[in-house]
Design an enzyme around this catalytic site. Structure first.
Site, PDB file in Angstrom:
ATOM      1  CD  GLU A   8      10.559   3.171   5.401  1.00  0.00           C
ATOM      2  OE1 GLU A   8      10.374   4.297   4.719  1.00  0.00           O
ATOM      3  OE2 GLU A   8      11.027   3.114   6.477  1.00  0.00           O
ATOM      4  NE  ARG A  65       2.053   4.043   1.879  1.00  0.00           N
ATOM      5  CZ  ARG A  65       0.944   4.336   1.382  1.00  0.00           C
ATOM      6  NH1 ARG A  65      -0.217   3.413   1.068  1.00  0.00           N
ATOM      7  NH2 ARG A  65       0.596   5.707   0.869  1.00  0.00           N
ATOM      8  CE1 TYR A  67       6.359   6.541   0.280  1.00  0.00           C
ATOM      9  CE2 TYR A  67       5.781   4.183   0.626  1.00  0.00           C
ATOM     10  CZ  TYR A  67       6.754   5.287   0.907  1.00  0.00           C
ATOM     11  OH  TYR A  67       7.656   5.156   1.928  1.00  0.00           O
ATOM     12  CG  ASP A  69       9.212   9.782  -0.222  1.00  0.00           C
ATOM     13  OD1 ASP A  69       8.955  11.178  -0.273  1.00  0.00           O
ATOM     14  OD2 ASP A  69       9.912   9.324   0.372  1.00  0.00           O
ATOM     15  CD  GLU A  74      10.064   5.277   0.397  1.00  0.00           C
ATOM     16  OE1 GLU A  74      10.507   4.850   1.622  1.00  0.00           O
ATOM     17  OE2 GLU A  74      10.367   6.410   0.017  1.00  0.00           O
ATOM     18  CD1 TRP A 434       2.704   2.143   7.472  1.00  0.00           C
ATOM     19  CD2 TRP A 434       3.080   0.178   7.128  1.00  0.00           C
ATOM     20  NE1 TRP A 434       3.422   2.170   6.334  1.00  0.00           N
ATOM     21  CE2 TRP A 434       3.639   1.004   6.065  1.00  0.00           C
ATOM     22  CE3 TRP A 434       3.104  -1.149   7.119  1.00  0.00           C
ATOM     23  CZ2 TRP A 434       4.436   0.044   5.108  1.00  0.00           C
ATOM     24  CZ3 TRP A 434       3.619  -1.921   6.056  1.00  0.00           C
ATOM     25  CH2 TRP A 434       4.448  -1.008   4.976  1.00  0.00           C
TER      26      TRP A 434
END
Length: 468
Positions: A8, A65, A67, A69, A74, A434
């Site tokens: 991440e 993914r 998004y 944050d 991220e 997920w």
């Protein structure tokens, strides 16, 4: 690797005065472009939690993914089973963001920065690693202590380098006497790690996040969630970070870890190794001995060679690269230009400092520190480095444009990516997680095994939707 991994990455954003919007606006604008115009994925239609309302992010065609944050854009890579895949899909996040800036016509004014420190505010943002592990493993204090020793010392080759230090040092209740200033250090995260193991992420950052959230069958698996790592510009450094950690976790699961390397204080040692700034720091062990961080890494390498050499081609590549890196750190660090970020950054900054007659305190160096992490190949200082042939070829090979839109073929990310494509084509009311996918008026599809692709089950789910 015999496990699934993922990374991440939170990106910083730099904006010049001509961009028309400030740095707070561009993460959302780029996210919206990628989902709505570039059709790189499908946006969430539901609340994921109170901080993630519908439209905040979504899953991508590559199974990962994207998004927002805490104001940062991220990117979470899809589940990967191979080291090279884990590197390529990490880089896919950089490539997606840069492609959006170019398509929007703002790549000269707006930049995403793959680093972990805001020099202006002192804030830090993360690069978190995730490793699937066997549930039956019981983490004893000695196993955890040994693992923490590896994680504290691996910054010798995973550190991204940093000008200066956090001021004041995060949660430093007892500052070292006469410690002095730190002109340059190995790790961007070291000053902000205040615990060895802790559950809460944002305000009490630990080396290991203790939250037990496997995102898989909890009866079989656990997820090791690491907060200590820096974001790496060098693909070779990312490969070392993932690969060596995966091998040490295999040693841990098989009961083959070294038993005499436990640090007296892993958090303090992390900071000491980083602040020493050359890779030759000496740290205290719990048995009152001292050893160099390099010596501790050499012992982990020796155990991994003895236990794991010859298992498969990938393991042997990791061991060979680990040995080359440790030897170069000890004897000829310049061989690691382009391969180890802190060495690469320090070489660039030293060259510039000497040519301009600057001190380490000059603000110019902090600006160059940030530009090292600019993901734009036309501007980022990392891309100006000429690496040794083997490292340079590896770094170039890991940049796979297809990874932006195609998922790994051997994990459940494959099925998830297929579902994203289906939902784009048919405009179905979906909920993607997920570990599950569901549609209105159809059965819920659990996806508890990250090693399974779920392609057949997803086709069946889609057929059931068509019949309805």
């Amino acid at each position: 690797m015999n496990r699934v991994v993922g990374i991440e990455t939170e990106y910083g954003c730099l904006v010049s005065g001509e961009a028309g919007h400030g740095p707070d606006a561009w993460p959302a604008r780029v996210k919206n472009y990628l989902f709505k115009k570039a059709k790189a994925g499908v946006i969430d239609l539901h609340y994921r939690d109170y901080e993630e309302p519908p439209g905040n992010g979504g899953f991508l065609l590559n199974g990962g993914r994207l998004y927002i944050d805490m104001g940062h854009l991220e990117y979470s890579s899809p589940e990967c089973r191979a080291v090279e895949d884990s590197v390529a899909y990490d880089l896919a996040g950089d490539q997606l963001l840069q492609s959006a800036l170019e398509a929007l016509g703002v790549s000269e004014e707006v930049a995403f920065i793959k680093n972990n420190v805001d020099h202006h505010t002192g804030a830090t943002f993360g690069c978190h690693e995730n490793y699937l592990m066997k549930r039956e493993l019981q983490f004893s204090p000695r196993l955890l202590g040994t693992l923490l020793s590896f994680l504290a010392t691996r910054q010798l080759f995973t550190g991204a380098g940093r000008v200066g230090q956090a001021s004041p040092l995060a949660f430093d209740f007892e500052p070292a006497p006469n410690a002095g200033s730190v002109p340059f250090q190995l790790s961007q995260r070291a000053d902000h790690i205040v615990n060895d193991i802790y559950q809460w992420v944002q305000f009490n950052r630990a080396i290991i996040n203790a939250r037990d959230e496997p995102l898989a069958d909890y009866r079989k698996y656990r997820r090791l969630h690491l907060l200590i790592g820096d974001s790496n510009m060098s693909p070779f450094a990312t490969a070392l970070k993932i690969g060596t950690t995966a091998l040490v976790l295999t040693l841990l699961e098989e009961g083959s870890l070294p038993d005499d390397v436990i640090l007296l204080d892993a958090v303090l040692a992390t900071r000491q190794i980083s602040h020493e700034g050359t890779g030759h720091a000496v740290v205290h062990l719990e048995d009152n001995r001292t050893r160099s961080a390099l010596d501790i890494q050499q012992e982990f390498l020796a155990h991994a060679r003895n236990e794991l050499a010859g298992r498969d081609e990938e393991t042997d590549w990791i061991l060979e690269s680990w040995a080359f890196t440790v030897d170069a750190l000890a004897n000829k660090p310049e061989l690691l230009l382009g391969g180890v970020d802190w060495i690469s950054k320090k070489w660039l900054l030293d060259t510039f400092r000497e040519s301009e007659g600057l001190s380490w305190q000059d603000p110019w160096l902090q600006s160059l520190d940030l530009e090292y992490h600019n993901i734009n190949p036309a501007k980022g200082l990392f891309f100006a480095l000429k690496a040794a042939k083997g490292i340079g070829e590896f770094n170039q090979r890991m940049r796979r444009p297809a990874a932006m839109l195609q998922p790994p073929a051997d994990t459940r990310a494959c099925g998830r990516g297929m579902a994203v494509s289906m939902f784009q084509e048919r405009k179905l009311p979906y909920v993607i997680n997920w570990d599950s996918i569901s549609l209105d008026n159809t059965p819920y599809l659990p996806m508890p095994d990250p090693f399974e692709t779920y392609e057949g089950q997803l086709r069946t789910l889609l057929e059931a939707t068509v019949e309805l």
